[in-house]
Design a protein around this motif. Structure first.
Motif, short mmCIF file in Angstrom:
data_model
loop_
_atom_site.label_atom_id
_atom_site.label_comp_id
_atom_site.label_asym_id
_atom_site.label_seq_id
_atom_site.Cartn_x
_atom_site.Cartn_y
_atom_site.Cartn_z
N THR A 22 0.81 -1.22 0.00
CA THR A 22 0.00 0.00 0.00
C THR A 22 0.84 1.27 0.00
O THR A 22 0.32 2.35 -0.23
N LEU A 23 2.12 1.16 0.26
CA LEU A 23 2.98 2.33 0.36
C LEU A 23 3.36 2.84 -1.02
O LEU A 23 3.78 2.08 -1.88
N PRO A 24 3.23 4.16 -1.23
CA PRO A 24 3.52 4.71 -2.56
C PRO A 24 5.00 4.70 -2.92
O PRO A 24 5.35 4.75 -4.08
N TYR A 25 5.87 4.59 -1.94
CA TYR A 25 7.31 4.63 -2.19
C TYR A 25 7.96 3.25 -2.12
O TYR A 25 9.18 3.13 -2.13
N ALA A 26 7.14 2.20 -2.04
CA ALA A 26 7.67 0.83 -1.98
C ALA A 26 7.18 0.04 -3.18
O ALA A 26 6.04 0.20 -3.62
N THR A 27 8.06 -0.78 -3.70
CA THR A 27 7.69 -1.67 -4.79
C THR A 27 7.88 -3.10 -4.29
O THR A 27 8.95 -3.45 -3.80
N VAL A 28 6.85 -3.89 -4.42
CA VAL A 28 6.90 -5.28 -4.00
C VAL A 28 6.97 -6.14 -5.25
O VAL A 28 6.11 -6.08 -6.12
N ILE A 29 8.02 -6.92 -5.33
CA ILE A 29 8.19 -7.85 -6.45
C ILE A 29 8.07 -9.25 -5.88
O ILE A 29 8.92 -9.68 -5.10
N GLU A 30 7.02 -9.92 -6.25
CA GLU A 30 6.81 -11.27 -5.74
C GLU A 30 7.41 -12.27 -6.71
O GLU A 30 7.16 -12.24 -7.90
#
Length: 66
Positions: A22-30
């Protein structure tokens, strides 16, 4: 840039991952193809013990010359 590896083996880890998404400054790569160990090796991760050993060495060197 900082890389964090989260192993989804507990409800708390899953909650944290959902929050990070949900954070605009985080990218989650699964990446489901790799095991935790493989992913850690790939990004040159170090254990907490290694991290603290390195920090302690740097602190000792810094203040030895002060």
């Amino acid at each position: 840039m900082t890389t964090i590896i989260i192993e989804e083996n507990s409800p708390q880890a899953k909650q944290l991952l959902e929050y990070l998404k949900t954070l605009p400054y985080a990218t989650v790569i699964e990446d489901k193809k790799k095991s935790f160990s493989e992913a850690a090796r790939e990004c040159n991760a170090v254990s907490v013990d290694e991290l603290f050993d390195e920090l302690n060495d740097r602190i000792k060197k810094r203040f030895k010359h002060a």
